[in-house]
Design a protein around this motif. Sequence first.
Motif, PDB file in Angstrom:
ATOM      1  N   LEU A 149       0.859  -1.187   0.000  1.00 40.23           N
ATOM      2  CA  LEU A 149       0.000   0.000   0.000  1.00 40.23           C
ATOM      3  C   LEU A 149       0.895   1.237   0.000  1.00 40.23           C
ATOM      4  O   LEU A 149       1.775   1.379   0.847  1.00 40.23           O
ATOM      5  CB  LEU A 149      -0.891  -0.012   1.249  1.00 40.23           C
ATOM      6  N   SER A 150       0.673   2.099  -0.960  1.00 43.42           N
ATOM      7  CA  SER A 150       1.525   3.282  -1.105  1.00 43.42           C
ATOM      8  C   SER A 150       0.754   4.377  -1.820  1.00 43.42           C
ATOM      9  O   SER A 150      -0.035   4.095  -2.723  1.00 43.42           O
ATOM     10  CB  SER A 150       2.768   2.908  -1.933  1.00 43.42           C
ATOM     11  N   PRO A 151       0.981   5.663  -1.439  1.00 41.66           N
ATOM     12  CA  PRO A 151       0.331   6.753  -2.175  1.00 41.66           C
ATOM     13  C   PRO A 151       0.697   6.723  -3.662  1.00 41.66           C
ATOM     14  O   PRO A 151      -0.016   7.263  -4.486  1.00 41.66           O
ATOM     15  CB  PRO A 151       0.882   8.012  -1.497  1.00 41.66           C
ATOM     16  N   ARG A 152       1.819   6.063  -3.996  1.00 39.35           N
ATOM     17  CA  ARG A 152       2.251   5.972  -5.396  1.00 39.35           C
ATOM     18  C   ARG A 152       1.929   4.605  -5.996  1.00 39.35           C
ATOM     19  O   ARG A 152       2.505   4.213  -7.017  1.00 39.35           O
ATOM     20  CB  ARG A 152       3.756   6.241  -5.491  1.00 39.35           C
ATOM     21  N   GLY A 153       1.016   3.861  -5.370  1.00 36.96           N
ATOM     22  CA  GLY A 153       0.679   2.524  -5.853  1.00 36.96           C
ATOM     23  C   GLY A 153       0.118   2.537  -7.270  1.00 36.96           C
ATOM     24  O   GLY A 153      -0.439   3.534  -7.726  1.00 36.96           O
TER      25      GLY A 153
ATOM     26  N   ALA B  99      -5.322   4.487   6.511  1.00 38.70           N
ATOM     27  CA  ALA B  99      -5.108   3.875   5.194  1.00 38.70           C
ATOM     28  C   ALA B  99      -5.293   2.363   5.269  1.00 38.70           C
ATOM     29  O   ALA B  99      -5.910   1.754   4.391  1.00 38.70           O
ATOM     30  CB  ALA B  99      -3.714   4.232   4.680  1.00 38.70           C
TER      31      ALA B  99
ATOM     32  N   GLY C 180       7.152   5.652   4.109  1.00 41.50           N
ATOM     33  CA  GLY C 180       6.422   4.683   3.298  1.00 41.50           C
ATOM     34  C   GLY C 180       7.236   3.423   3.110  1.00 41.50           C
ATOM     35  O   GLY C 180       8.270   3.220   3.740  1.00 41.50           O
TER      36      GLY C 180
ATOM     37  N   SER D  44      -0.134  12.440   3.089  1.00 43.97           N
ATOM     38  CA  SER D  44      -1.074  11.381   2.783  1.00 43.97           C
ATOM     39  C   SER D  44      -1.859  11.039   4.038  1.00 43.97           C
ATOM     40  O   SER D  44      -1.688  11.626   5.103  1.00 43.97           O
ATOM     41  CB  SER D  44      -0.309  10.164   2.292  1.00 43.97           C
TER      42      SER D  44
ATOM     43  N   THR E 126       1.433  -3.091  -6.233  1.00 40.21           N
ATOM     44  CA  THR E 126       1.161  -1.990  -5.302  1.00 40.21           C
ATOM     45  C   THR E 126      -0.199  -1.356  -5.592  1.00 40.21           C
ATOM     46  O   THR E 126      -0.662  -1.319  -6.731  1.00 40.21           O
ATOM     47  CB  THR E 126       2.236  -0.886  -5.421  1.00 40.21           C
TER      48      THR E 126
ATOM     49  N   PRO F  47      -5.799   1.608  -7.956  1.00 41.87           N
ATOM     50  CA  PRO F  47      -6.595   1.968  -6.772  1.00 41.87           C
ATOM     51  C   PRO F  47      -6.971   0.704  -5.981  1.00 41.87           C
ATOM     52  O   PRO F  47      -7.126  -0.376  -6.575  1.00 41.87           O
ATOM     53  CB  PRO F  47      -7.831   2.651  -7.360  1.00 41.87           C
TER      54      PRO F  47
ATOM     55  N   ARG G 271      -2.968   2.004  -4.316  1.00 40.24           N
ATOM     56  CA  ARG G 271      -3.059   3.328  -3.680  1.00 40.24           C
ATOM     57  C   ARG G 271      -4.502   3.615  -3.276  1.00 40.24           C
ATOM     58  O   ARG G 271      -5.445   3.045  -3.839  1.00 40.24           O
ATOM     59  CB  ARG G 271      -2.565   4.417  -4.632  1.00 40.24           C
TER      60      ARG G 271
END
Lengths: 276, 276
Positions: A205-209, A260, A232, A254, A243, A212, A245
């Motif tokens: 899980l990453s904001p840059r995954g 999250a 992260g 984030s 990955t 969605p 997001r």
Amino acid sequence: MAADPVRIDDPGDPRIAGFVSIRERDLTGRDGLFIAEGTVVLRMLGEAGALGNGFAAEAILLLENRLAGVADVLASFPQTVPVYVASQAVFNAVAGFDMHRGVLALGRKPAAEIGATLLGRLPETSLVLAGCGLSNHDNVGSIFRNAAAFGADAVFLDETSCDPLYRKAVRVSVGSVLTVPFSRGLSAVVMLQGLAEAGFEIWGLSPRGDVPVASIPAARRIALVLGTEGEGLPEVILSSFRTARIPQRPGLDSLNVATASGIALYQIALAMERVG
Amino acid sequence: MAADPVRIDDPGDPRIAGFVSIRERDLTGRDGLFIAEGTVVLRMLGEAGALGNGFAAEAILLLENRLAGVADVLASFPQTVPVYVASQAVFNAVAGFDMHRGVLALGRKPAAEIGATLLGRLPETSLVLAGCGLSNHDNVGSIFRNAAAFGADAVFLDETSCDPLYRKAVRVSVGSVLTVPFSRGLSAVVMLQGLAEAGFEIWGLSPRGDVPVASIPAARRIALVLGTEGEGLPEVILSSFRTARIPQRPGLDSLNVATASGIALYQIALAMERVG
């Protein structure tokens, strides 16, 4: 039923030595013991002991006016567990700070479970969390609470994550650390390799995954990997596995990692039809 | 650029009196002022001031070794804002506890915005949160952070909810309380009636809600209503408006209210196509 209550009038009484200055000692990691605070957590400690998952109570310390309110909870403990009651003044002097809750237990941890052992006893269809570098006790506690709410089968924590049985983590988890099986201590890479070899689809899980979280497809076994807030997940993990997001507004910060984890778990639990 | 740094060697120096014992004073609610902690929040305070939304800095206090690291942040403050630097010993003596962050600002709140005024200036298409009895500062801070992440236009808090500008709420929100417009002070019923009259579809979030949050249909204006943890939303609200639940495992404790707000906001923001 736990033992008959014994009144304590001296904060230095050796029978309650285990409860002294719990806030300061929280971070020193006394092996084998942990502090459970509050009625809900005490209730879960009693149930955990009755379930035979290895957790046990060493002693219970109550504010005198709380005794009647927890009578039914005390019934779930064996008679060998001593119960101490104290006035607010004595209670605060023991705990080292103003403990409004007035309900404390000293618990004994089960023998630490090896990652491979826990992995071996997971059900055929499984949803697990894997944490890498989760060093904040509040976040770890919240993550266990989410794991329980969405029916995760286990939590795996790497060697750089903190102990979920630290006092604050136990409290924030509302006792879920006593019911959700966990293992801790491997390096992140070894831990994730083990999960992959056991048939888990690994999702970082990453904001840059890449996709969605709503696009994570159902699978027999899914492991959701969480990284530390701020940094992260490390690049070596992001580049080795798929990955996802959480869609959100672009901005400086984030989501909190616990929030999250809740959103991603919610979405995966729906996909796996674990909640309805 | 803020003023040239002034070194403080005496914790009793009257120029930094506003920073004394901030932990204890946190709960006393000094009117008009609030404490901002940490580099990220300081940056947002500077940006808020530059945006002209009414927030302003009265003074900044830094640990001496943090000065270089926040130089670019200080550039966003007007030159009338004094900057004080102190050693760790002086800094801790002032704050009253061990302040590892070493970055503090005393902020001035804008004049409180009346609910009706805030309501009147919301965009035609709006997503807002309404909180009833949210008395926990951590939860309120987290809820603002989620509101910012999912692009909520405003937060309305009833008279029994706590002030989002309390120190802990500001910190946990990572400064989002400075950017997401909010109003506080009406009774829950009056607040929700006002929203309904302004064309908002009102959805109460509750473990006993009628539909899963994924079934909340897109609408021009949606207000998500959150209740206090434990008690939840009062019956008068649940019976007056539509309600939604987050599907989860049955059990003693539901999700934390901040996590629940994140999941519901995520789902509504997707429905309204506010994130993608």
